[in-house]
Design a protein around this motif. Structure first.
Motif, mmCIF file in Angstrom:
data_model
loop_
_atom_site.group_PDB
_atom_site.id
_atom_site.type_symbol
_atom_site.label_atom_id
_atom_site.label_comp_id
_atom_site.label_asym_id
_atom_site.label_seq_id
_atom_site.Cartn_x
_atom_site.Cartn_y
_atom_site.Cartn_z
ATOM 1 N N GLU A 1 0.824 -1.217 0.000
ATOM 2 C CA GLU A 1 0.000 0.000 0.000
ATOM 3 C C GLU A 1 0.858 1.267 0.000
ATOM 4 O O GLU A 1 0.505 2.260 -0.651
ATOM 5 C CB GLU A 1 -0.946 -0.023 1.202
ATOM 6 C CG GLU A 1 -1.990 -1.136 1.111
ATOM 7 C CD GLU A 1 -2.932 -1.165 2.305
ATOM 8 O OE1 GLU A 1 -2.755 -0.327 3.215
ATOM 9 O OE2 GLU A 1 -3.826 -2.028 2.329
ATOM 10 N N GLU A 2 1.977 1.236 0.707
ATOM 11 C CA GLU A 2 2.857 2.400 0.739
ATOM 12 C C GLU A 2 3.600 2.577 -0.589
ATOM 13 O O GLU A 2 3.669 3.681 -1.138
ATOM 14 C CB GLU A 2 3.877 2.252 1.882
ATOM 15 C CG GLU A 2 4.892 3.372 1.970
ATOM 16 C CD GLU A 2 4.296 4.722 2.317
ATOM 17 O OE1 GLU A 2 4.867 5.749 1.893
ATOM 18 O OE2 GLU A 2 3.258 4.765 3.013
ATOM 19 N N LEU A 3 4.130 1.506 -1.117
ATOM 20 C CA LEU A 3 4.933 1.593 -2.340
ATOM 21 C C LEU A 3 4.089 1.945 -3.554
ATOM 22 O O LEU A 3 4.575 2.589 -4.494
ATOM 23 C CB LEU A 3 5.676 0.278 -2.578
ATOM 24 C CG LEU A 3 6.679 -0.130 -1.493
ATOM 25 C CD1 LEU A 3 7.303 -1.475 -1.828
ATOM 26 C CD2 LEU A 3 7.754 0.922 -1.315
ATOM 27 N N GLN B 1 -7.326 -12.379 0.968
ATOM 28 C CA GLN B 1 -6.498 -11.217 1.308
ATOM 29 C C GLN B 1 -5.837 -10.603 0.075
ATOM 30 O O GLN B 1 -5.601 -9.390 0.033
ATOM 31 C CB GLN B 1 -5.410 -11.609 2.313
ATOM 32 C CG GLN B 1 -5.931 -12.015 3.678
ATOM 33 C CD GLN B 1 -6.047 -13.520 3.804
ATOM 34 O OE1 GLN B 1 -6.531 -14.189 2.899
ATOM 35 N NE2 GLN B 1 -5.596 -14.042 4.937
ATOM 36 N N ASN B 2 -5.538 -11.422 -0.928
ATOM 37 C CA ASN B 2 -4.887 -10.901 -2.136
ATOM 38 C C ASN B 2 -5.762 -9.851 -2.809
ATOM 39 O O ASN B 2 -5.296 -8.757 -3.156
ATOM 40 C CB ASN B 2 -4.594 -12.035 -3.125
ATOM 41 C CG ASN B 2 -3.763 -13.141 -2.517
ATOM 42 O OD1 ASN B 2 -3.154 -12.963 -1.462
ATOM 43 N ND2 ASN B 2 -3.728 -14.275 -3.180
ATOM 44 N N ALA B 3 -7.025 -10.197 -3.003
ATOM 45 C CA ALA B 3 -7.955 -9.264 -3.637
ATOM 46 C C ALA B 3 -8.181 -8.037 -2.762
ATOM 47 O O ALA B 3 -8.355 -6.930 -3.278
ATOM 48 C CB ALA B 3 -9.281 -9.973 -3.927
ATOM 49 N N GLU B 4 -8.169 -8.235 -1.451
ATOM 50 C CA GLU B 4 -8.365 -7.109 -0.541
ATOM 51 C C GLU B 4 -7.229 -6.099 -0.660
ATOM 52 O O GLU B 4 -7.450 -4.884 -0.619
ATOM 53 C CB GLU B 4 -8.470 -7.619 0.897
ATOM 54 C CG GLU B 4 -9.741 -8.421 1.170
ATOM 55 C CD GLU B 4 -9.720 -9.105 2.522
ATOM 56 O OE1 GLU B 4 -8.748 -8.861 3.282
ATOM 57 O OE2 GLU B 4 -10.643 -9.876 2.818
ATOM 58 N N VAL B 5 -6.005 -6.586 -0.806
ATOM 59 C CA VAL B 5 -4.859 -5.687 -0.965
ATOM 60 C C VAL B 5 -4.988 -4.899 -2.256
ATOM 61 O O VAL B 5 -4.795 -3.678 -2.291
ATOM 62 C CB VAL B 5 -3.535 -6.483 -0.957
ATOM 63 C CG1 VAL B 5 -2.353 -5.552 -1.246
ATOM 64 C CG2 VAL B 5 -3.331 -7.173 0.382
ATOM 65 N N ILE B 6 -5.327 -5.594 -3.335
ATOM 66 C CA ILE B 6 -5.468 -4.935 -4.638
ATOM 67 C C ILE B 6 -6.584 -3.894 -4.588
ATOM 68 O O ILE B 6 -6.444 -2.783 -5.110
ATOM 69 C CB ILE B 6 -5.727 -5.980 -5.738
ATOM 70 C CG1 ILE B 6 -4.490 -6.869 -5.901
ATOM 71 C CG2 ILE B 6 -6.085 -5.304 -7.058
ATOM 72 C CD1 ILE B 6 -4.680 -8.030 -6.856
ATOM 73 N N GLU B 7 -7.686 -4.247 -3.943
ATOM 74 C CA GLU B 7 -8.808 -3.313 -3.826
ATOM 75 C C GLU B 7 -8.414 -2.083 -3.016
ATOM 76 O O GLU B 7 -8.788 -0.948 -3.351
ATOM 77 C CB GLU B 7 -9.997 -4.012 -3.182
ATOM 78 C CG GLU B 7 -11.242 -3.139 -3.096
ATOM 79 C CD GLU B 7 -12.432 -3.871 -2.492
ATOM 80 O OE1 GLU B 7 -13.466 -3.214 -2.250
ATOM 81 O OE2 GLU B 7 -12.324 -5.088 -2.253
ATOM 82 N N ALA B 8 -7.642 -2.290 -1.945
ATOM 83 C CA ALA B 8 -7.227 -1.176 -1.102
ATOM 84 C C ALA B 8 -6.313 -0.208 -1.844
ATOM 85 O O ALA B 8 -6.240 0.965 -1.511
ATOM 86 C CB ALA B 8 -6.514 -1.704 0.141
#
Length: 244
Positions: A21-23, A39-46
């Protein structure tokens, strides 16, 4: 938006997710995970509203053959990465005399051998590119003993030695290698610690608090960014003063 991309191993949760999220505010990001999970999709969505695109990649870094398949594909699709953050790791804590051989080897494979598997594919491309940065996510356990973490600490100390030697090998190609050593960081694991035990833990830290994942992520972003362009072969400790 720059077309440069960064690889983050183990980016689906915890510090790894904070890194992604930072990078993604500055670079495109590919993060690895061992399996296809929510969790993978959640990271991409975020990260959907951030400047960089984000992609997940199923690859268990301790599986040499899996890395042999995935790394060339990433290079063919995106070219050499601008940076690699070796974040994936496990602990499998246990007293040394009670630890099984399987657990010992699993920690070594995940935390240390995986770096070699990735590096031998990605480093030559980065060397040809003439710039780049590697961050090895070590730990204060690599410089400060901790009961039950002989295997984990051994891998984290080894990262420091690897980072210093590798920094000397690739500096002439414009590539920097540094180690980041987080202390006790807020996570699902620390959330499960009883209140009194957590209070005692905080008292051991001069700043009297646990670190946050986004603080580690921002330090990593600094270490691969232009503001640290004269920094290589170093270890940056982020632990609230725990090892002072």
């Amino acid at each position: 938006m720059t077309k440069q991309w960064v690889l983050v191993t183990g980016g689906s949760r915890g510090i790894g997710r904070a890194l992604v999220e930072e990078l993604a505010t500055q670079w495109n990001v590919v993060f690895t995970c061992r399996s296809n999970q929510p969790q993978n999709a959640e990271v991409i969505e975020a990260c959907a509203g951030l400047p960089g695109w984000v992609e997940s990649c199923i690859c268990d870094g301790c599986d040499e053959e899996a890395v042999n398949r995935v790394a060339p594909d990433l290079l063919a699709r995106f070219g050499a990465p601008f940076a690699v953050i070796h974040n994936a790791g496990i602990t499998l804590d246990g007293l040394h005399i009670q630890q099984t051989g399987d657990n010992w080897r699993q920690v070594m494979d995940t935390n240390l051998n995986a770096l070699f598997y990735w590096n031998r594919h990605l480093l030559p491309a980065m060397m040809a590119q003439g710039e780049g940065a590697l961050v090895l996510m070590s730990s204060v356990s690599g410089v400060k003993g901790n009961i039950g973490q002989t295997a984990y600490a051994a891998t984290k100390a080894a990262m420091i030695g690897m980072g210093r030697s590798l920094a000397l090998e690739v500096a002439r190609f414009g590539i920097r290698v540094n180690c980041l050593l987080p202390g006790i960081i807020e996570s699902d694991m620390t959330d499960a610690i009883p209140a009194e035990a957590l209070k005692a833990l905080r008292k051991q830290i001069p700043l009297r608090r646990l670190g946050k994942a986004h603080e580690v992520a921002r330090a990593a972003a600094f270490m691969i960014g232009k503001d640290s362009c004269y920094m290589t072969g170093q270890t940056l400790i982020l632990d609230g003063g725990l090892t002072v």
